[in-house]
Enzyme design. Structure first.
Site, PDB file in Angstrom:
ATOM      1  N   CYS A 104       0.473   9.421   0.426  1.00  9.74           N
ATOM      2  CA  CYS A 104       1.189   9.494   1.667  1.00  9.74           C
ATOM      3  C   CYS A 104       2.477  10.189   1.104  1.00  9.74           C
ATOM      4  O   CYS A 104       2.566  11.501   0.406  1.00  9.74           O
ATOM      5  CB  CYS A 104       1.585   8.537   2.350  1.00  9.74           C
ATOM      6  SG  CYS A 104       2.057   9.057   4.134  1.00  9.74           S
ATOM      7  N   HIS A 111      -3.626   6.977   4.021  1.00 15.17           N
ATOM      8  CA  HIS A 111      -3.274   5.768   3.586  1.00 15.17           C
ATOM      9  C   HIS A 111      -4.904   5.264   3.170  1.00 15.17           C
ATOM     10  O   HIS A 111      -5.308   4.586   4.106  1.00 15.17           O
ATOM     11  CB  HIS A 111      -2.662   4.760   4.381  1.00 15.17           C
ATOM     12  CG  HIS A 111      -1.159   5.273   4.606  1.00 15.17           C
ATOM     13  ND1 HIS A 111      -0.289   4.634   3.694  1.00 15.17           N
ATOM     14  CD2 HIS A 111      -0.413   5.945   5.308  1.00 15.17           C
ATOM     15  CE1 HIS A 111       0.949   5.368   4.001  1.00 15.17           C
ATOM     16  NE2 HIS A 111       0.765   5.992   4.953  1.00 15.17           N
ATOM     17  N   GLU A 122      -5.415   2.551   1.814  1.00 13.26           N
ATOM     18  CA  GLU A 122      -5.592   1.088   1.838  1.00 13.26           C
ATOM     19  C   GLU A 122      -5.401   0.435   3.205  1.00 13.26           C
ATOM     20  O   GLU A 122      -5.240  -0.622   3.543  1.00 13.26           O
ATOM     21  CB  GLU A 122      -4.341   0.602   1.133  1.00 13.26           C
ATOM     22  CG  GLU A 122      -2.761   0.802   1.511  1.00 13.26           C
ATOM     23  CD  GLU A 122      -2.112   2.142   1.698  1.00 13.26           C
ATOM     24  OE1 GLU A 122      -2.830   3.101   1.282  1.00 13.26           O
ATOM     25  OE2 GLU A 122      -0.982   2.371   2.040  1.00 13.26           O
TER      26      GLU A 122
END
Lengths: 251, 406, 202
Positions: free
Chosen positions: C83, C184, C186
Site C-alpha cells: 500500500c 493489502h 494481510e
C-alpha cells in the site's frame, strides 16, 4: 467473492464489552454473544469486513476497551474497523496498534471537535477514517444524533456528511435510529440522499431483516457497502447467501 | 436515632450492589399522605445490600415454570367462555401494560379490556404509543379526569408535598379495582410489582397488591389528597364527593361483592424491563423516546407524562435520587449494566433540570416560576445538600463514595 | 527446513503492524519487526508497510535516518512494499505537496481520478501482466482488499493491473527482487496469505 461492483458485505458488531448486543432504535442491551467468536464466525461465512463499535463508550464517557479489541482482531484476515468513544489522535493510534485498520467516529467530531477529522485524515490517510452517522427522521429531513442515538446535535445529516467529507473522512457509515433493529428494511430515502450528496464510499446500515431487504435497498441506493447485524445475529441469513443473492441481482 | 427531614437517616449509604441509597422511601399509602409525614426508608441488610437486590438474587432461584403454571391456573379460574371480557389490564400504553395485554390475550387465551388513567399532560410519544396499543387489537376505557380537579390536586400536591405525581399515582392504583367492580370483571392484572424496586421484600411473596393501597373503609375526614383533607377540599373548592371519588380508595365491601383480585404479572413471569421494551417494540411497534430522557440516560421508561420529568426532579431534591439512579439500579439488578457504569451515568445525568417540559408543567399547575423555585427550596433536604457559590451540590453523591467490591 | 525469515520495517509511523505480522506468520515466515535503520542489513527479506500520507511518511523516513539504509537494503534483498509502502518505493509523490520517495522504483504517486468514489475501498480482482512470481498459483478470480486514494503511475515495472470505475491502474509492481502491491494482502483472506507465501518462499 464479491460482485463486479465490489459491494462489500460488512458484519457489524455493536458491543457493550464483553458482549455483542443488539439494540432496537439504539436502545436496549440484549446480549447476543462473544465478540471474538462472532467476528470469527462471520469472517468464516465470508464477511468482507468486520465493524466493531463500542456503543456505550461515549455514553459512559470512557474510551474503547483496547484489550477487548485486540482479542477480536487477532482472528481476522479481513479489514477490521473500530469505533466508540474515540476522542483524539492518541486513541486512534492505540486502536491501530490493537489491530484496527480503520477508525469509526461520531460523537466527538459531531458534538465537540470536527477538526479531529482533518487531523486524522492527515495522520492516517482518509481511507482509514470512517465517519459514523446516527440519523433520525424529522419532518424535513434527518438529524444527526450521538451517544448511542440519545443526544441531538441540531445538525442535518446531509450537511454534516458533506462537511465530514471535506474534512477528510474517507467513508461514511449511515445508520438509522428509526430502522435500527426492527428488521423491517432500510431507510432508503436517507441512504439515497447521502449517496447523492457525497463522493466518498457509503456504507448502508440499519434495518435488514431479510436478504430481500438488502437486495431491494442495494438496487435503489447502489451503496459501496452494506453493514448487517440483526440479520446475522438472529440467524436470518448467512453472509454467503446474502452475497450470492447480490451477485445474482447484478449488484 | 436522630432522623433528618422526611424521617430519613442522616448518614447516606449506598447499596453495595446497585446504586440505590438508604434515602429512598418505600411506597406510601398516598391517600393518607400529609405534609411532615415520616417515610419508611428501604432496608439494607447487614452486608449493606438492599431489599431489591436481595429480591433479584431470589428471582434467580424461583421456579418460574411453577409460577407460570400458577398463572395458567389463575387464567383458567377467571377465563370466560361466553365472549365477555374476563380480565382488566390497566396501563397507559407503556411497555409494561403493552406486554401484559399481549401476553394475556395471545399467549394465555384471555379476553382483556384495557383501562387507562391517563397522564395529566400526555407527551407526543405517550399518545403515539397509546394508539399503537389499541392498534394491536384492544378496546379501552379511559377515565378522563375532571381537568379542573386534577389540575388543582396536582398543584396542591406540588405546593404542599413537592409531589406533583401524587394524583396520577392515586388514580393508577384505584381505577382498575373500581372498573373491576363496575364492569363485573373480578380479575385485574398489572405489570411488575413496586416491590421489585425496594419495597419490603415480603410484598413480593404474593401475587396480589396489598388492598390497603387502593381500598379503605374510612371516613371522608380521614382521607387526604395533595396533602389536604378531602373534607377541606370539598369545603374550600366546592368539590363534590363525585369530583373526588376517582382519587379516593374504593370501599372494600364493594370489591368483595365482585370478588376483585388484583394480581401482578411480575409474580408469575420473570420481569426484565429491557426485555419488556424489546417485546413491546417487536410485538406492538412501541416507540422509545425521540432522544435521551432528561434526568437519565435511557429512552424506554416512563415516557408518557410530562409531569414525570418533574417528578424525578423532586425525588432528587428530596432524596438525592433522580431518574438515572432509579434506571441504573434496576438495570444493574437485571444484569444489563454494571454498578460502575451506573455510577458514571448517574454522575453525568442524575438530577438534570427538567427544562424540556417545565413550562408545560407550570402552566398546567398554574403556578409561577418563582413559586416553583420556592417550593423546591423548601423541600430540599438539608442533610443531603450543601450550598456553594456555583449552586447546590449533593454532600455525598455516589460517585464520591469508596469503590466497593459488590 | 526452518521458517524463512522476514523483517517488517517499522519506520515510526503510526499504524497497524500486527496484522502484517500475523499474516506473514500464517504464510510460514518467522517475523521480526525492526525499528532501527542499522537492523536492515541483517534481514533476509523486507516488508515495508505504511499507513498515512506520502509526505508524512517520507518526512519520518528522512528525520529518522532511514533514507539511505532503506534504498540500499531494498535493492540487495527481496523487498515487498504494501500500500503506502509500495508508493514510497517510487521516485516522487504528490500527496500533501511534492516530496521525493525512496526512488527504488520508477514512477509517480498521484491522486486517483475516476468516476467511482474515492478512496477506493473494497475487494477487487486483479489482472496479472506476464507471470509475476507473487501471484503464482493464485487464480485470476481471487480478490484483494484495496484501501487507497493515490496510485503509482509506473508502467515499466507492472506486475498487475486493477480497475476502479472505468479507470485502470497499476496495483502490483516488480523489478528484480523489489515488489510492491497497492492492496493489502494481510487483509485479503486466503488469497492474500498465498501471495505472502510466494514472497516468503522466494
Amino acid at each position: 467473492m464479491s460482485a463486479g461492483s465490489g459491494m462489500r458485505v460488512i458484519a457489524k458488531l455493536d458491543v457493550k464489552p464483553p458482549f455483542v448486543v443488539k439494540p432496537i432504535h439504539f436502545e436496549g442491551l440484549r446480549k447476543i454473544g462473544d465478540p471474538a467468536q462472532l467476528a470469527r464466525r462471520y469472517y468464516e461465512q465470508g464477511a468482507d469486513e468486520i465493524l466493531y463499535i463500542d456503543i456505550v463508550a461515549s455514553l459512559y464517557q470512557r474510551n474503547v476497551l483496547f484489550d477487548q479489541v485486540e482479542a477480536v482482531s487477532s482472528q481476522l484476515f479481513v479489514p477490521f474497523a473500530v469505533g466508540g468513544g474515540v476522542r483524539c489522535i492518541d486513541d486512534m493510534v492505540r486502536l491501530f496498534h490493537g489491530g484496527a485498520d480503520k477508525i469509526a467516529i461520531n460523537t466527538h467530531v459531531l458534538q465537540h471537535n470536527p477538526e479531529l477529522l482533518d487531523e486524522a485524515a492527515r495522520t492516517f490517510g482518509c481511507q482509514a477514517v470512517v465517519v459514523a452517522i446516527e440519523a433520525k427522521r424529522h419532518s424535513h429531513g434527518w438529524e444527526c444524533y450521538s451517544d448511542c442515538g440519545r443526544e441531538r446535535s441540531g445538525k442535518e445529516v446531509i450537511a454534516w456528511v458533506q462537511e465530514a467529507e471535506r474534512r477528510g473522512a474517507g467513508e461514511v457509515l449511515v445508520q438509522s435510529v428509526d430502522c435500527d433493529g426492527r428488521r423491517q428494511g432500510f431507510d432508503v430515502a436517507l441512504l439515497q440522499a447521502v449517496k447523492r450528496g457525497v463522493g466518498i464510499p457509503v456504507i448502508a446500515a440499519s434495518g435488514a431483516g431479510s436478504i430481500a431487504d438488502v437486495v431491494t435497498m442495494a438496487a435503489q441506493v447502489r451503496p459501496d457497502a452494506v453493514a448487517v447485524a440483526s440479520l446475522l445475529h438472529y440467524g436470518l441469513a448467512s453472509i454467503a447467501e446474502l452475497k450470492a443473492a447480490l451477485v445474482e441481482a447484478g449488484l | 436515632m436522630t432522623l433528618g427531614k422526611y424521617g430519613l437517616p442522616l448518614d447516606v449509604q449506598f447499596c453495595k450492589r446497585c446504586t440505590m441509597s438508604n434515602q429512598r422511601p418505600a411506597s406510601t399509602v398516598e391517600f393518607r399522605n400529609v405534609k411532615g409525614q415520616l417515610k419508611q426508608a428501604i432496608v439494607f441488610d447487614n452486608e449493606g445490600v438492599c431489599d431489591a437486590c436481595r429480591f433479584a438474587e431470589r428471582k434467580a432461584q424461583i421456579d418460574w415454570q411453577h409460577r407460570e403454571q400458577q398463572l395458567r391456573d389463575l387464567c383458567d379460574r377467571f377465563r370466560r367462555h361466553d365472549g365477555r371480557y374476563d380480565v382488566v389490564v390497566p396501563g397507559s400504553g407503556g411497555k409494561d401494560s403493552v406486554m401484559a395485554a399481549h401476553l394475556l390475550k395471545y399467549t394465555y387465551g384471555m379476553n382483556p379490556i384495557l383501562v387507562t388513567w391517563p397522564p395529566a399532560i400526555y407527551t407526543d410519544i405517550g399518545r403515539r404509543n397509546f394508539e399503537r396499543w389499541l392498534d394491536a387489537g384492544f378496546a379501552n376505557y379511559t377515565y378522563h379526569q375532571n381537568r379542573k380537579v386534577h389540575r388543582l390536586l396536582t398543584q396542591q400536591a406540588f405546593l404542599n408535598l413537592c409531589h406533583p405525581f401524587q394524583p396520577f399515582i392515586l388514580g393508577q392504583k384505584n381505577l382498575a379495582p373500581k372498573m373491576s367492580a363496575l364492569l363485573d370483571i373480578p380479575l385485574v392484572v398489572f405489570g411488575e410489582n413496586e416491590a421489585e424496586y425496594g419495597n419490603p421484600i415480603s410484598d413480593n411473596e404474593k401475587p396480589t397488591r396489598d388492598p390497603r393501597y387502593y381500598s379503605a373503609e374510612a371516613r371522608i375526614d380521614e382521607l387526604y389528597l395533595g396533602g389536604v383533607s378531602a373534607r377541606e377540599l370539598m369545603d374550600r373548592y366546592q368539590f363534590t364527593l363525585a369530583d373526588l371519588e376517582a382519587y379516593l380508595p374504593i370501599d372494600p365491601n364493594r370489591l368483595a361483592e365482585t370478588g376483585t383480585e388484583v394480581h401482578y404479572l411480575g409474580f408469575y413471569k420473570r420481569w426484565h424491563p429491557q426485555e419488556t421494551y424489546y417485546f413491546s417494540v417487536e410485538q406492538n411497534n412501541f416507540l422509545p423516546n425521540d432522544q435521551r430522557t432528561e434526568g437519565s440516560y435511557s429512552k424506554y421508561s416512563s415516557l408518557d407524562d410530562k409531569i414525570d420529568w418533574l417528578h424525578y426532579y423532586t425525588t432528587h431534591i428530596k432524596f438525592g435520587l433522580g431518574r438515572a439512579t432509579y434506571d441504573s439500579a434496576q438495570e444493574i439488578r437485571n444484569g444489563d449494566i454494571t454498578r460502575d457504569e451506573g455510577i458514571a451515568l448517574i454522575k453525568r445525568y442524575d438530577g438534570e433540570f427538567p427544562a424540556l417540559y417545565l413550562q408545560d408543567c407550570l402552566e398546567y399547575m398554574q403556578i409561577t416560576r418563582d413559586q416553583f423555585d420556592a417550593v423546591i427550596e423548601e423541600h430540599r433536604t438539608p442533610h443531603l445538600w450543601v450550598s456553594e457559590e456555583s449552586g447546590w451540590r449533593l454532600r455525598a453523591p455516589i460517585w464520591t463514595q469508596e469503590t466497593v467490591q459488590a | 527446513m526452518s521458517a524463512a525469515s522476514v523483517a517488517v520495517v517499522d519506520v515510526g509511523l503510526v499504524g497497524n503492524i500486527a496484522s502484517i505480522r500475523r499474516a506473514l506468520e500464517a504464510a510460514g515466515a518467522h517475523v521480526d519487526v525492526i525499528d532501527r535503520p542499522d537492523q536492515l542489513l541483517q534481514a533476509d527479506k523486507l516488508v515495508l508497510p505504511g499507513v498515512g500520507s506520502f509526505a508524512e511518511a517520507m518526512a519520518e523516513i528522512n528525520t529518522r535516518g532511514w533514507l539511505e539504509p532503506l534504498r540500499l537494503a531494498a535493492v540487495s534483498r527481496p523487498t515487498l512494499g504494501i500500500c503506502l509502502g509500495m508508493q514510497l518505493l517510487s521516485r516522487i509523490g504528490f500527496e500533501f505537496g511534492e516530496s521525493e520517495g525512496l526512488a527504488v522504483l520508477d514512477g509517480e504517486v498521484r491522486r486517483m481520478e475516476c468516476k467511482a468514489p474515492i478512496p477506493h475501498i473494497g475487494f477487487k480482482a486483479v489482472t496479472t501482466v506476464g507471470k509475476p512470481e507473487l501471484f503464482r498459483g493464485i487464480a485470476e478470480s481471487e480478490e484483494f482488499y484495496f484501501m487507497h486514494s493515490y496510485e503509482v503511475v509506473n508502467y515499466t515495472d507492472v506486475a498487475a493491473l486493477c480497475e476502479h470505475g472505468s479507470h485502470r491502474f497499476v496495483c502490483a509492481l516488480q523489478r528484480d527482487q523489489v515488489f510492491g502491491v497497492q492492496f493489502h494482502p494481510e487483509k485479503s483472506r486466503d488469497a492474500g496469505i498465498a501471495l505472502l507465501r510466494n514472497f516468503v518462499e522466494l
